[in-house]
Design an enzyme around this catalytic site. Structure first.
Site, short mmCIF file in Angstrom:
data_model
loop_
_atom_site.label_atom_id
_atom_site.label_comp_id
_atom_site.label_asym_id
_atom_site.label_seq_id
_atom_site.Cartn_x
_atom_site.Cartn_y
_atom_site.Cartn_z
N ARG A 1 -2.48 -8.64 -20.97
CA ARG A 1 -3.35 -8.32 -22.11
C ARG A 1 -2.67 -7.40 -23.11
NH1 ARG A 1 -6.58 -4.03 -22.16
NH2 ARG A 1 -8.41 -5.24 -22.77
N PRO B 1 0.81 -1.22 0.00
CA PRO B 1 0.00 0.00 0.00
C PRO B 1 0.84 1.27 0.00
CG PRO B 1 -0.12 -1.10 2.13
CD PRO B 1 0.56 -2.05 1.19
N ASP C 1 -7.94 1.32 -25.36
CA ASP C 1 -8.53 1.24 -24.03
C ASP C 1 -8.44 2.57 -23.31
OD1 ASP C 1 -9.20 -1.40 -24.17
OD2 ASP C 1 -7.38 -2.13 -23.20
N GLU D 1 1.59 -7.73 9.09
CA GLU D 1 1.82 -6.31 9.28
C GLU D 1 2.68 -5.70 8.18
OE1 GLU D 1 1.36 -2.62 11.09
OE2 GLU D 1 0.32 -4.53 11.41
#
Length: 248
Positions: free
Chosen positions: A154, A89, A169, A116
């Site tokens: 992809r 994160p 896209d 953690e």
């Protein structure tokens, strides 16, 4: 391309890697996907992979030994220098641009953590990239890795049936993708825009570019700050803004 994933829960990847585009990419030999349970590289009899953090604190921290040993096992050649990606994160926000960059690499390794966090030596001495798929916290890195891998694979040559699909896209051009319609031309009184059934390809292409710009302006105006718009696009934006003022 070769993609290795280090995970404590390899079964999570079976459905994702065994269906849809990722399955077809493997059948076309465009990519080799391999999931390694790095618990097997633990030096401990109980196969433990985590421990309490030095200095105290909540939660458990992934130990360095299993991850270092797993990386050594899958990079047994001095010539094999993969991009080692830590799902975290705290990492760089994953974008289409990053997917395009990574799609040019011959070998990627994704490390999926739990608990953690990671022993910092993993981050400092093994990892080349840290990636986050958003400003939120997941139980582990597996789901984020699946998202990133799908986005990368992809883009490989011949994976998608139409070579133009990936190029058009959303985000690939910097703009969101234009609206799409298909048959029937009229459904419950709702009609497809006439330009799309006109057969005039120049007008269709112009409509698509304009609607792509409009959708970006309406939904993600922040993206326009990073795009060098041409004079026609700037003119369209002025019309959008004028129309909006008239509605208000």
């Amino acid at each position: 391309m070769k993609i290795d994933v280090l995970s404590l829960f390899p079964a999570m990847f079976e459905g994702v890697f065994g269906e849809s585009i990722l399955k077809k990419a493997q059948e076309k030999n465009a990519v080799r996907l391999n999931v390694i349970d790095f618990r097997e590289f633990s030096p401990h009899k109980q196969k433990s992979v985590d421990d309490y953090p030095y200095g105290g604190g909540a939660g458990m921290v992934l130990k360095p030994e299993p991850v270092f040993e797993a990386i050594d096992a899958i990079t047994d050649s001095n010539k094999d220098k993969p991009r080692v990606i830590l799902m975290c994160p705290q990492g760089e926000r994953f974008t289409q641009k990053k997917a395009e960059e990574l799609s040019n690499e011959p070998h990627l390794v994704f490390i999926c953590g739990h608990y953690e966090g990671y022993d910092e030596r993993i981050r400092e001495h093994l990892v080349t990239d840290e990636i986050s798929i958003g400003d939120f916290v997941l139980t582990g890195g597996e789901l984020g890795a699946m998202v990133a891998i799908d986005s990368i694979v992809r883009l490989l040559p011949e994976v998608l049936g139409n070579a133009e699909s990936a190029a058009k896209d959303s985000f690939s051009s910097g703009l969101l993708e234009h609206p799409h319609y298909t048959r029937p031309a009229v459904y419950r009184g709702l009609e497809v825009p006439g330009v799309l059934t006109s057969g005039n390809h120049a007008n269709i292409e112009e409509w698509r570019m304009k609607e792509s710009l409009r959708r970006t302006w309406e939904r993600r105006p922040d993206l326009l700050e990073e795009i060098d718009l041409n004079s026609r696009q700037k003119e369209w934006l002025q019309h959008f803004e004028k129309d909006q003022k008239n509605v208000d």
